[in-house]
Design an enzyme around this catalytic site. Structure first.
Site, PDB file in Angstrom:
ATOM      1  CB  SER A  80      -0.899   0.005   1.238  1.00 11.37           C
ATOM      2  OG  SER A  80      -1.842  -1.034   1.156  1.00 11.37           O
ATOM      3  N   GLY A  81       0.241   2.410  -0.101  1.00 20.02           N
ATOM      4  CA  GLY A  81       0.986   3.659  -0.078  1.00 20.02           C
ATOM      5  C   GLY A  81       1.231   4.228  -1.459  1.00 20.02           C
ATOM      6  CG  HIS A  82       2.679   2.327  -4.176  1.00 24.85           C
ATOM      7  ND1 HIS A  82       3.850   3.048  -4.088  1.00 24.85           N
ATOM      8  CD2 HIS A  82       2.954   1.100  -3.681  1.00 24.85           C
ATOM      9  CE1 HIS A  82       4.797   2.270  -3.567  1.00 24.85           C
ATOM     10  NE2 HIS A  82       4.279   1.091  -3.304  1.00 24.85           N
ATOM     11  CG  HIS A 107       9.081   1.062  -2.300  1.00 20.97           C
ATOM     12  ND1 HIS A 107       9.613   0.443  -3.405  1.00 20.97           N
ATOM     13  CD2 HIS A 107       7.911   0.459  -2.042  1.00 20.97           C
ATOM     14  CE1 HIS A 107       8.800  -0.534  -3.773  1.00 20.97           C
ATOM     15  NE2 HIS A 107       7.766  -0.538  -2.971  1.00 20.97           N
TER      16      HIS A 107
END
Lengths: 272, 272
Positions: free
Chosen positions: B54-56, B218
């Site tokens: 996650s985080g994208h 990242h």
């Protein structure tokens, strides 16, 4: 100021050029003006025009297209466009059924759109307007007499634009736009200030554990500065103010959440 | 760490819940897993599955829908999902014509998707895969042997997803996905680091006039740190590397510009 930028004096021009170059199937630019219009002009339809200062992208050019706006007029960052480009925009999209101006409630926008509308009416183009004032945070501010018009404006573009696309007349499209205005309420917060390119400095400062509640779309300070709380508590705080302003009990409600242009989507999706 | 957040341990779960609640007409969540699947499963079609840390966002759940992905598997922030949810995702979307896995080239993703694919094949589901490796910035990195898979993956989802929607068979959909992989190249830069919620600290530090060139998704440091230059020069710098890697002369090219989740649209549109 840390921004991806070419030239402070050209941010608006270069942005509008890029927008129409990226989406030529939807958008065209008026020669000589930062006005974006629909590539596929439709005769006999009420035309919708909106706009305001730049720096709110995708507002307003990103809302030009089938079922939404016919024209968007872009001023300098956080600065109302002057009457002339608005007037040129009205003439360009007028398609025989009149033009509705969707104006956010800022003193400069209201004055300049009104003047442009009057100029167009002298040319025989029927022009009406609605003033959007959805922000419950403040009554009067640096930029506005009365409540400010902010994110709720997108719902006016969407709903009135869809009505216009069906072939409804100017009075009907204005009435539905006004109905949206009467029923939409919003409130904002921020954990970081924004920086206008031409100023080069943030509009205010927040410490590492602070949030600004009731902030406006120009990064103008809000109603109170508080310690940053968990997302759910922030939402409760905003919703309390919104629901105190208008009673939605018993009504279906469309919810719009937006990140003011630079909030990661993850931070907008949380749900329990 | 200054983020809108409820609980570091719950960011992924709460994000996936919100995503499916916001778009129930398009998305469903698999019970017990952070796997988003299409609300309208289509029998007899090759199913596409992708995913990763996650985080994208909007990757990967935001690319689930008609003509794109059938399932997206979300790991913890910047962490590969384990084989189990991927396997459950494959089983959920398998619709009789096989499953194509679109995997970005990170060691953990490649290993876990392969394992999940093998588990599904033991159940009799035909599974094929493509490994996306579009980033020309680095050959080997902290996260990857070989080039990393980054934003170009969206074009694989879009083009292979559209082909699958036409009813093409698994070999054909895999071949077109591989053709996209073979022809897509990207490179990134950043003017700010990102902060993983669980770590609470930025991945690196940049001074007020620095940019990181060749950064990965990242937030891993890139290939070089340079003085921030005008947008046009930054683009020239990235394009030089891209065009040195693959010769596009004589070909039509689709251009994808993205802001890594938190760059204002204005800064992405500049054009001369």
């Amino acid at each position: 100021m840390k921004k991806i930028i070419n030239d402070v004096a050209l941010v608006e021009d270069q942005m509008i050029l890029g927008m129409v170059k990226a989406y030529p199937q939807y958008l065209k630019k008026l020669d000589g003006y930062n006005v974006v219009v629909r590539a596929n002009k439709k005769q006999g339809k009420v035309a919708l025009i909106s706009g305001g200062g730049s720096g709110h992208e995708p507002a307003h050019g990103g809302y030009v297209g089938t079922g939404m706006l016919d024209a968007a007029v872009a001023g300098a960052v956080f600065t109302s466009p002057s009457p002339e480009p608005i007037y040129e925009g009205i003439k360009a999209v007028s398609a025989g059924a009149g033009v509705l101006m969707v104006v956010k409630n800022y003193t400069g926008d209201v004055m300049n759109f009104e003047m442009a509308g009057e100029m167009a009416e002298m040319d025989g183009i029927p022009v009406k307007q609605v003033i959007v004032n959805d922000d419950v945070a403040v009554k009067d501010s640096l930029y506005t007499v009365g409540r400010r018009g902010v994110a709720g404006t997108v719902l006016v573009h969407k709903i009135a634009g869809a009505k216009a696309e069906t072939g409804a007349d100017l009075d009907t499209v204005q009435a539905i736009a006004q109905k949206v205005v009467d029923n939409v309420r919003t409130m904002g917060m921020a954990i970081q200030p924004c920086t206008v390119p031409a100023s080069g400095k943030p509009g205010f400062e927040l410490s590492e554990d602070e949030m600004e509640v009731g902030i406006g779309i120009h990064g103008e300070p809000g109603t109170q500065r508080e310690t940053l709380r968990p997302a759910d508590e922030v939402v409760d705080m905003l919703m309390e103010r919104i629901l105190a302003d208008l009673d939605y009990t018993g009504h279906e409600v469309a919810v719009l959440v937006n990140g003011s242009g630079a909030t990661p989507l993850m931070e907008l999706f949380y749900c329990k």
